[in-house]
Design a protein around this motif. Structure first.
Motif, short mmCIF file in Angstrom:
data_model
loop_
_atom_site.label_atom_id
_atom_site.label_comp_id
_atom_site.label_asym_id
_atom_site.label_seq_id
_atom_site.Cartn_x
_atom_site.Cartn_y
_atom_site.Cartn_z
N GLU A 362 -8.24 25.36 -10.74
CA GLU A 362 -9.47 25.23 -11.21
C GLU A 362 -9.86 25.75 -12.61
O GLU A 362 -10.05 26.01 -13.41
N LEU A 363 -10.00 27.32 -11.87
CA LEU A 363 -10.53 27.89 -13.15
C LEU A 363 -9.27 29.53 -14.20
O LEU A 363 -8.03 28.69 -14.31
N GLY A 364 -9.77 28.84 -15.16
CA GLY A 364 -9.12 29.23 -16.13
C GLY A 364 -9.42 31.31 -16.05
O GLY A 364 -8.82 31.80 -15.33
N ASN A 365 -9.87 32.19 -17.11
CA ASN A 365 -10.13 33.24 -17.49
C ASN A 365 -10.07 33.60 -15.38
O ASN A 365 -11.00 33.41 -15.32
N GLY A 366 -9.22 35.18 -15.86
CA GLY A 366 -9.52 36.21 -14.26
C GLY A 366 -9.92 36.09 -13.60
O GLY A 366 -10.00 36.74 -12.33
N LYS A 367 -8.20 35.92 -13.41
CA LYS A 367 -7.11 35.73 -12.99
C LYS A 367 -6.40 37.19 -12.81
O LYS A 367 -6.39 37.59 -14.21
N LEU A 368 -5.86 38.05 -12.22
CA LEU A 368 -5.04 38.93 -11.81
C LEU A 368 -4.07 38.99 -11.53
O LEU A 368 -3.37 38.28 -11.04
N HIS A 369 -2.97 40.10 -12.43
CA HIS A 369 -2.15 40.23 -12.67
C HIS A 369 -1.44 41.49 -11.79
O HIS A 369 -2.52 42.71 -11.43
N ASN A 370 -0.56 42.38 -11.20
CA ASN A 370 -0.07 43.40 -10.74
C ASN A 370 -0.97 43.80 -11.45
O ASN A 370 -0.23 44.66 -13.18
N GLN A 371 -1.40 45.29 -11.14
CA GLN A 371 -1.16 46.33 -11.59
C GLN A 371 -3.04 46.11 -13.29
O GLN A 371 -3.16 47.18 -13.43
N ASP A 372 -3.80 45.52 -12.90
CA ASP A 372 -4.59 45.42 -13.65
C ASP A 372 -5.64 45.96 -13.14
O ASP A 372 -5.81 45.98 -11.47
N PHE A 373 -6.66 46.84 -14.19
CA PHE A 373 -7.59 47.08 -13.67
C PHE A 373 -9.62 46.56 -13.36
O PHE A 373 -8.64 45.21 -14.71
N VAL A 374 -10.11 46.61 -13.11
CA VAL A 374 -11.28 46.08 -13.06
C VAL A 374 -12.49 46.28 -12.60
O VAL A 374 -12.19 47.86 -11.96
N CYS A 375 -12.67 46.25 -14.07
CA CYS A 375 -14.04 47.16 -14.04
C CYS A 375 -15.17 46.68 -13.85
O CYS A 375 -15.64 45.43 -14.01
N LEU A 376 -16.00 47.07 -13.26
CA LEU A 376 -18.04 47.04 -12.51
C LEU A 376 -19.06 46.67 -14.47
O LEU A 376 -18.51 48.16 -14.15
N LEU A 377 -19.05 45.66 -14.36
CA LEU A 377 -19.81 45.69 -15.63
C LEU A 377 -21.53 46.03 -15.61
O LEU A 377 -22.58 45.46 -15.90
N ARG A 378 -21.32 45.98 -13.71
CA ARG A 378 -23.64 45.69 -13.64
C ARG A 378 -23.18 46.49 -12.63
O ARG A 378 -22.46 46.64 -11.47
N GLY A 379 -24.40 46.71 -12.30
CA GLY A 379 -24.97 47.74 -11.32
C GLY A 379 -23.65 49.43 -11.10
O GLY A 379 -24.62 50.01 -11.97
#
Length: 478
Positions: A362-379
């Motif tokens: 159901e969701l749009g953006n934010g789906k991960l692919h292999n070797q994606d970086f995840v970056c924290l924007l808060r905290g």
């Protein structure tokens, strides 16, 4: 040898009679012992001291080490009178001295504060007999208050007070404490402990030698602490230095046959245009050119300064009303990552929440692919971890406080991973942070960070050299 080990060694030499020489003209411990016994008898006759049960004779097997001929093994209770202080309530003890509360109060772990009255006057060694530090030795002078947890060591004015303090410390009386939740020392046990007795004049020379050596030990401790701090910091400092050398093009040599960063950059831009034309990527506003004055440091000729957003793609999570809430969590399915799931290098699955496959679709953006970086924007803003797909987890979804950094050329992943671990990256992030109560990093500002871009083949060699050197740093830590 640590400073404490050195102090212990000095005290061990002292109680073995090896710190100063013996002098026949100073008499013997046997003569001093006789004087102490005579003084005790006088005090008993005058009613100032209670008659005690005789302590057991000292056998040869009890003596822990050899001492000089002029010395004598005795039990603590034979040469000292040990008396615990008196109880006082905590409300009567103050942290700061005043005209009314001017007397130091000693408890089981040393000074507790200041009180309005005293119960002892003179110079005495004190033994802490209750608490985690029981067996510790303090020297009290003048008028002071000893609580029931402090044992006052009366030396009948026939032994040196400081000598008594140092020798009692060397005996490590804590070893005789009861093994309970609140360790304690019984006076009835302390008085039976053996202590070597030197002549009085030698006691004073021992104290003088200890006091001469301790400032030297203190200077040694300062140097030792500096060295320890250096050794503790060195692996991490070296790691930071190696990473900085890497992104400045100083870790491996440049090879003209490997091409240039400009060629790699052109390839990435061509791929971005292809994705835009195929409708897989929205056209973005061009990022500002990097001027000469903005470049943070010099890089090799074959390298290029670029905005991070010009060589990677950014993807925020779906923030619509379809965003997962607690009722959408399942026991298995697609990982729904939060800040707690970010490891040092990779996203972690140990305690991750899950959403169903139907919810994920159901969701749009934010789906991960292999070797994606995840970056924290808060905290802990700017913290980065890689999503590494496996047979169980082919994809995942990021929470609202994260952004995906996706390499257009996946061969850049390892180089960027190390770049994200540099002090340079941390400082660049710090300049982009907004907010005070809650630290935040706008994704559009993350895209504007300048990064040094080497040719692809050199990136690979940099990564190989880094993995070799950083492994060495980790071994040094251990």
């Amino acid at each position: 040898m640590t400073p404490q080990e050195l102090k212990n060694s000095i005290l061990q030499l002292a109680i073995q009679g090896k710190l100063v020489e013996q002098r026949p003209e100073e008499g013997t411990a046997q003569e001093l012992y006789a004087q102490i016994q005579a003084e005790k008898q006088r005090l008993i006759k005058e009613g100032k001291l209670k008659k005690e049960k005789p302590l057991p004779e000292i056998t040869e097997n009890e003596k822990p080490f050899d001492i000089p001929d002029e010395w004598m093994w005795v039990r603590i209770g034979q040469i000292f009178n040990l008396q615990a202080g008196k109880n006082i309530t905590a409300t009567d003890i103050y942290d700061e001295p005043s005209e009314k509360h001017k007397y130091l109060c000693y408890g089981g772990n040393g000074v507790r504060g200041y009180v309005s009255r005293f119960n002892r006057e003179g110079n005495f060694a004190l033994i802490g007999r209750q608490g985690a530090l029981c067996g510790n030795i303090n020297i009290a002078n003048g008028q002071f208050y000893a609580t029931e947890h402090a044992v006052v060591v009366d030396h009948y004015n026939l032994t040196d007070v400081l000598w008594g303090g140092w020798f009692l410390k060397a005996l490590n009386l804590n070893q005789y404490a009861t093994a309970t939740a609140q360790p304690g020392l019984a006076v009835s046990n302390i008085i039976k402990v053996l202590i070597p007795l030197p002549p009085l004049a030698e006691q004073k020379r021992i104290v003088a030698k200890i006091e001469e050596l301790l400032p030297l030990v203190d200077r040694y401790e300062q140097a030792w602490t500096k060295l320890e701090n250096f050794n503790r910091r060195f692996p991490e400092d070296m790691k930071k230095s190696i990473l900085q050398q890497a992104i400045q093009g100083k870790l491996v040599e440049q090879r003209p046959e490997e091409g240039t960063a400009q060629e790699l950059y052109a390839q990435i831009q061509a791929e971005k245009q292809r994705l835009i034309q195929s409708g897989k990527l929205k056209k973005e506003k061009p990022l500002p050119e990097i001027t000469e004055d903005e470049k943070p440091f010099e890089i090799p000729e074959g390298w290029m300064w670029v905005n991070l957003g010009s060589v990677v793609l950014f993807e925020n999570g779906d923030r619509s009303n379809k965003y997962p809430v607690e009722k959408d969590y399942t026991n298995f399915g697609i990982p729904f990552f939060g800040a707690k799931d970010m490891g040092k290098t990779y996203m972690q699955f140990d305690n991750v929440r899950y959403i169903s496959k139907n919810k994920f679709e159901e969701l749009g953006n934010g789906k991960l692919h292999n070797q994606d970086f995840v970056c924290l924007l808060r905290g802990s803003v700017g913290k980065v971890a890689i999503f590494k797909a496996d047979t169980k987890h082919q994809t995942g979804f990021i929470c609202a406080q994260m952004v995906i950094i996706r390499c257009i050329n996946l061969k850049m992943v390892n180089y960027l991973q190390h770049l994200f671990g540099t002090e340079y990256y941390a400082r660049a992030i710090a300049k982009k942070i907004t907010g005070t109560a809650v630290r935040q990093l706008p994704a559009k500002e993350l895209a504007k960070i300048f990064i040094p871009l080497p040719p692809l083949a050199e990136q690979k060699r940099i990564v190989e050299k880094l993995e070799e050197l950083l492994a060495m740093c980790e071994r040094l830590k251990k």
